[in-house]
Write an enzyme that holds these catalytic residues in place. Structure first.
Site, PDB file in Angstrom:
ATOM      1  N   ASN A 155      18.787  42.854   3.063  1.00 53.19           N
ATOM      2  CA  ASN A 155      17.806  44.021   2.207  1.00 53.19           C
ATOM      3  C   ASN A 155      17.594  43.672   1.054  1.00 53.19           C
ATOM      4  OD1 ASN A 155      17.549  46.668   3.653  1.00 53.19           O
ATOM      5  ND2 ASN A 155      19.783  46.164   4.353  1.00 53.19           N
ATOM      6  N   MET A 166      29.788  47.341   0.015  1.00 52.76           N
ATOM      7  CA  MET A 166      31.006  48.041   0.915  1.00 52.76           C
ATOM      8  C   MET A 166      32.048  48.422   0.085  1.00 52.76           C
ATOM      9  SD  MET A 166      28.703  47.722   3.362  1.00 52.76           S
ATOM     10  CE  MET A 166      29.541  48.197   5.172  1.00 52.76           C
ATOM     11  N   HIS A 177      22.058  53.306   4.480  1.00 49.43           N
ATOM     12  CA  HIS A 177      23.026  53.406   5.482  1.00 49.43           C
ATOM     13  C   HIS A 177      22.526  53.253   7.049  1.00 49.43           C
ATOM     14  CE1 HIS A 177      27.088  54.489   6.928  1.00 49.43           C
ATOM     15  NE2 HIS A 177      26.447  55.279   7.781  1.00 49.43           N
TER      16      HIS A 177
END
Ligand code: GAR
Length: 213
Positions: free
Chosen positions: A36, A112, A131
């Site tokens: 990402n 995380m 998510h």
């Protein structure tokens, strides 16, 4: 007779690139692979997203995301959670790093660790998370496995503003993908991640302009 499968996704109804007046200064927080981060950097490089990544904060010394950031010349700071006696103290160190780097928006891209109100209060309505499910379904860890176990036929990904409860807060953007009968966690995650890479840069541009719907 063979049946062609339709892999189309329900795409967000926004026009990309999104006109932005100001460049946004981002701080990215990540724990793992960093695909990402790479998608956000690529959108910036293609001039789709008007932003600068001021710093990458990561918490796992071996995380691949750090190598990716260094390749793009992004400063990296390792804040290993094991070195901090509490979540609040880790968050305080994160805030210090973000402020020193002139960060306006905090982008959690596979971070995380649970965050506390210490971090949330320091950047009110300015922390985004991605998510791998259509929230509010399947929050928490192993979201892709949760979706497979539940037998849903559609899953996807969500970008939202971060509030205290895990994976909660106003939704900025979602994309949906089909769940196929032969899917494993690996194949479904790959399909979801393709969409994450599309929507995260767009969601950052929308959020930076306070366009939440
Ligand atoms: C992404 O799929 C993201 O949705 C997930 O971690 C992955 C990170 O991938 N985040 C969460 O599960 C947060 N609850 P990446 O390191 O390749 O960007």
């Amino acid at each position: 007779m063979s049946v062609d499968r339709d892999f189309s996704v329900i795409s967000p109804a926004v026009q990309w690139p999104i006109a932005q007046v100001e460049q946004v200064h981002l701080g990215v927080m990540a724990s793992g692979n960093g695909s990402n981060l790479e998608a956000i950097v690529s959108a910036i490089a293609c001039k789709q997203l008007k932003a600068k990544i001021e710093v990458l904060i990561y918490n796992q010394p071996e995380a691949r995301v750090a190598q990716r950031a260094e390749r793009w010349g992004i400063p990296t700071v390792l804040l290993d959670h094991r070195a901090f006696p509490s979540r609040e103290m880790l968050d305080a160190a994160i805030i210090q790093t973000l402020l020193q780097s002139d960060v306006e928006w905090v982008i959690m891209a596979g971070w995380m660790r649970r965050v506390t109100e210490v971090l949330i209060d320091a950047f009110p309505q300015r922390i985004l998370n991605i998510h791998p499910s259509l929230l509010p379904s399947f929050s928490g860890i192993r979201a892709v496995e949760q979706a497979l176990q539940a037998g849903v036929k559609i899953s996807g990904c969500t970008v939202h503003l971060v509030e205290l409860a895990v994976d909660s807060g106003p939704i900025i953007m979602q994309a949906a993908v089909p769940v196929l009968p032969e899917d494993t966690a690996v194949t479904l995650q790959a399909r979801i991640q393709q969409q994450e890479h599309q929507i995260y840069p767009q969601a950052i541009a929308l959020a930076a302009q306070q366009i939440y719907s």
